[in-house]
Write an enzyme that holds these catalytic residues in place. Structure first.
Site, mmCIF file in Angstrom:
data_model
loop_
_atom_site.group_PDB
_atom_site.id
_atom_site.type_symbol
_atom_site.label_atom_id
_atom_site.label_comp_id
_atom_site.label_asym_id
_atom_site.label_seq_id
_atom_site.Cartn_x
_atom_site.Cartn_y
_atom_site.Cartn_z
ATOM 1 N N TYR A 85 15.568 29.892 9.737
ATOM 2 C CA TYR A 85 14.324 30.529 10.174
ATOM 3 C C TYR A 85 14.240 30.587 11.703
ATOM 4 C CZ TYR A 85 12.115 30.343 5.559
ATOM 5 O OH TYR A 85 11.789 30.523 4.254
ATOM 6 N N LYS A 129 0.841 -1.205 0.000
ATOM 7 C CA LYS A 129 0.000 0.000 0.000
ATOM 8 C C LYS A 129 0.876 1.255 0.000
ATOM 9 C CE LYS A 129 -0.167 -0.486 5.016
ATOM 10 N NZ LYS A 129 -0.943 -1.002 6.151
HETATM 11 C C1 LIG Z 1 -0.115 -1.851 6.790
HETATM 12 C C2 LIG Z 1 -0.648 -3.144 7.269
HETATM 13 C C3 LIG Z 1 0.196 -4.272 7.327
HETATM 14 C C4 LIG Z 1 1.694 -4.173 7.166
HETATM 15 O O1 LIG Z 1 2.206 -3.598 8.386
HETATM 16 P P1 LIG Z 1 3.750 -3.453 8.720
HETATM 17 O O2 LIG Z 1 3.767 -3.041 10.152
HETATM 18 O O3 LIG Z 1 4.264 -2.376 7.824
HETATM 19 O O4 LIG Z 1 4.413 -4.747 8.470
HETATM 20 C C5 LIG Z 1 -0.389 -5.477 7.634
HETATM 21 N N1 LIG Z 1 -1.720 -5.571 7.934
HETATM 22 C C6 LIG Z 1 -2.542 -4.491 7.917
HETATM 23 C C7 LIG Z 1 -3.986 -4.664 8.248
HETATM 24 C C8 LIG Z 1 -2.033 -3.244 7.602
HETATM 25 O O5 LIG Z 1 -2.846 -2.182 7.611
#
Ligand SMILES: *Cc1c(COP(=O)(O)O)cnc(C)c1O
Length: 366
Positions: free
Chosen positions: A262, A45
């Site tokens: 800044y 994702k």
């Molecule tokens: C993003 C996600 C993962 C992967 O998680 P990591 O901590 O990056 O390994 C797995 N399961 C779900 C439901 C997620 O939202």
């Protein structure tokens, strides 16, 4: 070496993220060895955590034979299907179907993650194929409540549809000793009884690397593939994948009492040398009110001084033994400075540091 930064926005001499696809594959193989009885999928994702969906998924699919991928949105699944040239890996989508996205699920041959009885009813009416069911065991974010598990199971079987996987997600796996892990595991097993024959999946990266009792039939790592520890400490089993570096564009000498950046938040107490680097919060590097973080310049640590601005970071190179010149690279994380440490120093975690990497950064694949 292929470059996929947007040519309209990637500066010729700006920040570079080198992405080591062999290290990505090594992390995948490491998790497979750590969870020998489970199938290892990949969470890709958010553009594979900012690294680039197409190169990441293609490398895992062709080199490691990873054939199960998780995305967050149906549109990400469609992009993944196209990236893999419509070949056959299973693509699961965490969002689950809505009236608006049902057609996309079908067109892309994507398996939805059902997060409620409403979604189960929608999917069952369509009769479109197997689904994953996500039961909320204590995260209280996404997923169907335990009380809906039975009705979801009946809805699916009533429509003659298979629940291929029942899954849940751990809230506190960053700390393997956290009592909530065991508690969620027990609730997960209880809910899973409603879905006889379904495979079980509870672990993301942390659960997969924690211990066998969390691995079940399928693990869903994301961050560990990309070089970040999922724990609240670094994990040396995970190899560095991304090197973030950018060139020095100016050097200056400060007299005592001169300030940097800044808000003039940093004042030199003695003569200093400052290097200005082309990287800023506009590229996703964290901005903090007080100086935080560092880079490696010519193999020595150079602390950030003054505030990070949109396009520039200022580094203290006063104590550098080797000469520093314009055009030398400052490395903000990578093999010389672990992603976990760089994130911790800037009050971040590997997840937000990677997913925040901006579109101006030239991503180069090794
Ligand atoms: C993003 C996600 C993962 C992967 O998680 P990591 O901590 O990056 O390994 C797995 N399961 C779900 C439901 C997620 O939202």
């Amino acid at each position: 070496m292929m470059m996929t930064a947007d040519p309209k926005t990637a500066p010729a001499h700006g920040p570079i993220a080198e992405i080591d696809l062999s290290a990505l594959c090594a992390n995948y193989a490491m998790i497979r060895d750590a969870a020998p009885e489970a199938r290892v999928s990949a969470a890709v994702k958010c553009n594979a955590y900012g690294l680039g969906l197409t190169p990441v998924a293609s490398a895992l699919f062709t080199r490691e034979k990873c054939d199960e991928f998780f995305v967050a949105y149906p549109e990400e699944g469609a992009a993944l299907r196209a990236a893999l040239k419509d070949a056959g890996p299973r693509i699961y989508c965490f969002a689950g179907p809505s009236e608006e996205t049902l057609a996309l699920y079908e067109r892309v041959q994507m398996t939805p993650v059902i997060n409620s009885l409403t979604q189960a009813e929608l999917w069952a009416k369509r009769g479109a194929g197997p689904a994953v069911v996500h039961i909320d065991t204590g995260m209280n974010r996404l997923g169907a409540p335990m009380s809906e598990a039975q009705a979801i199971a009946e809805t699916m079987s009533g429509a003659g549809l298979e629940v291929s996987i029942v899954m849940s997600h751990l809230a506190c796996a960053y700390d393997p000793a956290h009592p909530k892990n065991k508690d969620q595991r027990e609730k997960f097993l209880e809910a899973a009884q409603r879905f006889p024959g379904a495979h079980l999946s509870l672990a993301a990266s942390a659960g997969a690397l924690m211990d066998k009792s969390y691995q079940f039939d399928l693990v869903r790592p994301g961050i560990a593939l990309y070089g970040g520890s999922p724990f609240d400490a670094d994990d040396k089993r995970i190899s560095d994948v991304v090197t973030l570096k950018s060139p020095i564009v100016q050097l200056r000498e400060l007299r005592p009492d001169e300030t940097v950046g800044y808000g003039a938040t940093f004042t030199a107490s003695a003569p200093m040398r400052i290097a200005t680097v082309s990287l800023g919060y506009g590229d996703g590097y964290p901005r903090n009110d007080a100086p935080a973080g560092a880079a490696i310049v010519n193999d020595a640590l150079a602390p950030i001084v003054g505030r990070v601005s949109m396009d520039f970071i200022t580094l203290d190179i006063t104590s550098q033994k080797n000469p520093v010149k314009i055009g030398d690279y400052a490395e903000f994380f990578g093999p010389k400075l672990r992603l976990f440490d760089a994130a911790a120093a800037t009050h971040r975690v590997p997840y937000d540091l990677l997913t925040g990497l901006g579109g101006r950064i030239d991503r180069r694949y090794l």
